[in-house]
Design an enzyme around this catalytic site. Sequence first.
Site, PDB file in Angstrom:
ATOM      1  N   HIS A 179      -2.893  -0.796   2.373  1.00 36.57           N
ATOM      2  CA  HIS A 179      -1.614  -1.038   3.024  1.00 36.57           C
ATOM      3  C   HIS A 179      -0.583  -1.410   1.971  1.00 36.57           C
ATOM      4  O   HIS A 179      -0.888  -2.163   1.041  1.00 36.57           O
ATOM      5  CB  HIS A 179      -1.746  -2.162   4.053  1.00 36.57           C
ATOM      6  CG  HIS A 179      -2.482  -1.746   5.288  1.00 36.57           C
ATOM      7  ND1 HIS A 179      -2.768  -0.433   5.570  1.00 36.57           N
ATOM      8  CD2 HIS A 179      -2.994  -2.457   6.318  1.00 36.57           C
ATOM      9  CE1 HIS A 179      -3.411  -0.355   6.723  1.00 36.57           C
ATOM     10  NE2 HIS A 179      -3.567  -1.579   7.191  1.00 36.57           N
ATOM     11  N   LYS A 217       3.379  -8.664  16.053  1.00 37.17           N
ATOM     12  CA  LYS A 217       4.696  -8.017  16.149  1.00 37.17           C
ATOM     13  C   LYS A 217       5.077  -7.817  17.613  1.00 37.17           C
ATOM     14  O   LYS A 217       6.260  -7.821  17.972  1.00 37.17           O
ATOM     15  CB  LYS A 217       4.646  -6.680  15.419  1.00 37.17           C
ATOM     16  CG  LYS A 217       5.945  -5.880  15.437  1.00 37.17           C
ATOM     17  CD  LYS A 217       5.845  -4.716  14.484  1.00 37.17           C
ATOM     18  CE  LYS A 217       7.054  -3.788  14.620  1.00 37.17           C
ATOM     19  NZ  LYS A 217       6.896  -2.810  15.696  1.00 37.17           N
TER      20      LYS A 217
END
Length: 891
Positions: free
Chosen positions: A162, A545
């Site tokens: 990532h 999120k």
Amino acid sequence: MEPATAAPAPTSSDSGPSARLRRDVRMLGELLGRVIVEQRDEHLLAVEERIRLLSRDLRTADTHAGDGDAAADRTELHELVQGLDSTARADVLRAFSLYFQLVNLAEQLHRIRRRRAHEHDGHPPRESLADAVAQLAEAGISGDELRRLAEQVRVELVLTAHPTEATRRGALAAQLRMADLLRRLDEPDLTPAGRAGVERGLLEEITTLWQTDEVRERRPRVIDEIRHGLWFFERVLLDDAPRVEAELRRLVPGMADTCEPLAFGTWIGGDQDGNPNAGPDTIHAALAYARRLAATRYRDEVRDLARALSVSDRLADVTPELLESIERDERELPGYARQIGDQNLGEPYRRKLSFIWRRLDLLAGAEALGHADAAYRDAASLRDDLDIVDRSLRAGRGERIADGRLAALRRRVALFGLHVAKLDVRMHARDLHAADEMASPGPGGNVWPTLKAVADEQQRHGNQSVDTLVISGTTSVDDVTRALDLIEASGADLVPVPLFETIEDLHAAPATVRAMLAHPRYADLVRNRRRNRLEIMVGYSDSAKDGGYLAAQWHIHRAQVALADIARDAGLDLMVFHGRGGSAGRGGGPTHAAILAQPPSHPAGRLKLTEQGETISFKYGLQGLARRNLEAAVAGALVATAPDRLGARGATTSPDPAHAAAMDELAATAEAAFRALVAGDPGFVDFFRAFTPVDELALLNVGSRPAKRPDSDRYLDGLRAIPWVFAWTQNRCLLPSWYGCGAALAPLAATDDGLELLRDMHARWPFFRALVSNLEMTLAKTSMEIARTYLDLVPAGADRDRIWSAIEAEHARAVEAVLKIVDTTALLDSQVVIQESIRLRNPYVDPMNLIQVELLTELRALTPDDPSREDAARLLARSIAGIAGALRNTG
């Protein structure tokens, strides 16, 4: 960073670990100052020092109300920063950024020293295996029961690519060399000449780093990420990980050889979720690079072992099994047998190891040399040969020889095989449904070729190196059955692992998993072909999120409890795969505490988790430090095997019903507050894009994968969790890690009964204690004073004032509530080492933020075709990299 000819030599009073840390930081700062003067001039150093001192004084003034000089210092600092030209800005950013690289290195070495100091004092270090065994023994667990629990332990660490690693690999390699030099300073017999040599070596490395551009010219390719990930194995993990396993077996004698308490995986090259650059070619490349690395390392180790193992068959008994295996080698490798002739005929161990070396040498270059048939096909064949050597040594009274370097090699091969780290393939559910059984362009076009590539690799090398397909965005059992159809048609041998990411999907996870187990093909795969192992992945990034930190943590916790019940009822071993990021906003935090915060699995002591971005280099970049972090993970899993025996000291047991009911209400309130701002406020997206450098993060070129998912027209829906967190980290607001927590905790903490309940939860419930600890850490790292300077980037108006007021008020509520729960007057009062580290870092980070605000203002004012835009963008990228390195956190 003041220049000096040499740092003062340590005195007898400077012999402790903390004194050595101060010595190292002082020396590195002085050497950096010398390099700055050599590379630029005294004026730059003076400017940098003035900026640092003003920032320090302002931080001091903020904590001492009434300082009349603060306003003047603030004005001078802003004028000084604004008056820098582009060259001076670049140099100041480089100076502060490089300083943090050096300080980070010194602090990492300090952790290793502190651990050794504990060991010398005869006390088991905290979070060590010795400490875990001592806790279990104190609870009355020893002997056969301890061995049974230790054999349950299974920790799988999965490295991912990532895009959160801002430090380049060349800088990491330089840090390794500097670590070796700094370690020499601890040698008691170091001479003045030796010390001077250390300083020369450090100056060379610092000069190289000064002249190395911290910003990449291009975005790294997947193949670059593969090499980067394997670098940590090559330099550190291949050595430190076997030592952790050996330590566990030393502390818990009699553990079965088949137990594998520690294992490694990787997504690098196999993660195709939203990354069009990953596919069949990167699957082949990832596995080939790993095999070559393993074969090369083992080959060199076998050669060294052969040189040392000069045992003669005239002086020690040798088993017929060993002699028969040598004869087999001579038949299967006739050319090599002729080449070595009668060499080592009286030394059978050397002769056997020569053939092992040859097979590994062929494997390291099998594709190029065309001798793949003679090379080892799998790790089992290599282990068999090493076991033959081991048994013969023991039969000939060579136990000590067998328990030395040979045992270390056998442990390494058992742990890493020929694949180093098992490769997981990850695809999004939508791509699986869009794919057909051919290579086709568009959505899902890479699915079929990738599955065929996996089938080809498994046919050639077995499925030890790849056997899992992670399905991102799993919403129903249909996603899993679609994967099964494609896997079967391709001929691959993969088990689908659903990844539940949003809060809605976490709610549905138990029902989805029950439907999966009711599906005959999936049930057969899990029970028969995977030996009753049920693997389910939960995502921290997108759930946070989606609903904020507190709500995401609780929904993941509850999902795990339900999944453990399902596995227990089905008679399956559950492996929960935790998709954690580096920051608290993406599930990050200390691994040991995180493990103890998990509810008991079935069986307890097993988990799989991702290690991402800068977390990998921070935890596994140095030998010794990697061992400490690996041991903390395994020790946590060992303690977690006995939650009922250890109570609040150990892993999370079933919570008090009143605690669980309170968490239900807290999560609902926190989620509502988070969504009201992020999803409900119509001005939020524009505020976010102006207030943070989210749209400029791509300038840093930190990963091969795009920052946005390709299937969403709404900005926040398409934005990945990593840049979402990264952007808020840059401006020091860190909103995703705490927003909503104040709204949830403050009302309860405001009443006597509510505060008593929260403190009881904190004292008796490891899950809640870890949640509050991570929240306290995040709030301490937050700087609302610096974040406020980014308001200048947001167009003036009602939206700006309303949203900022809401953020500021929520932060104050969260801080006040946490301080009441932990019963202190300042954040991190109970963790003074970390508190002091943050305090000392701030004066060096703050100026980089002030420069970044200026750079963002100037860059955003330029038109796309302005010829100065490229230089401005590169300078901004340097500020992003510098702040990321200073905070040791991106996403």
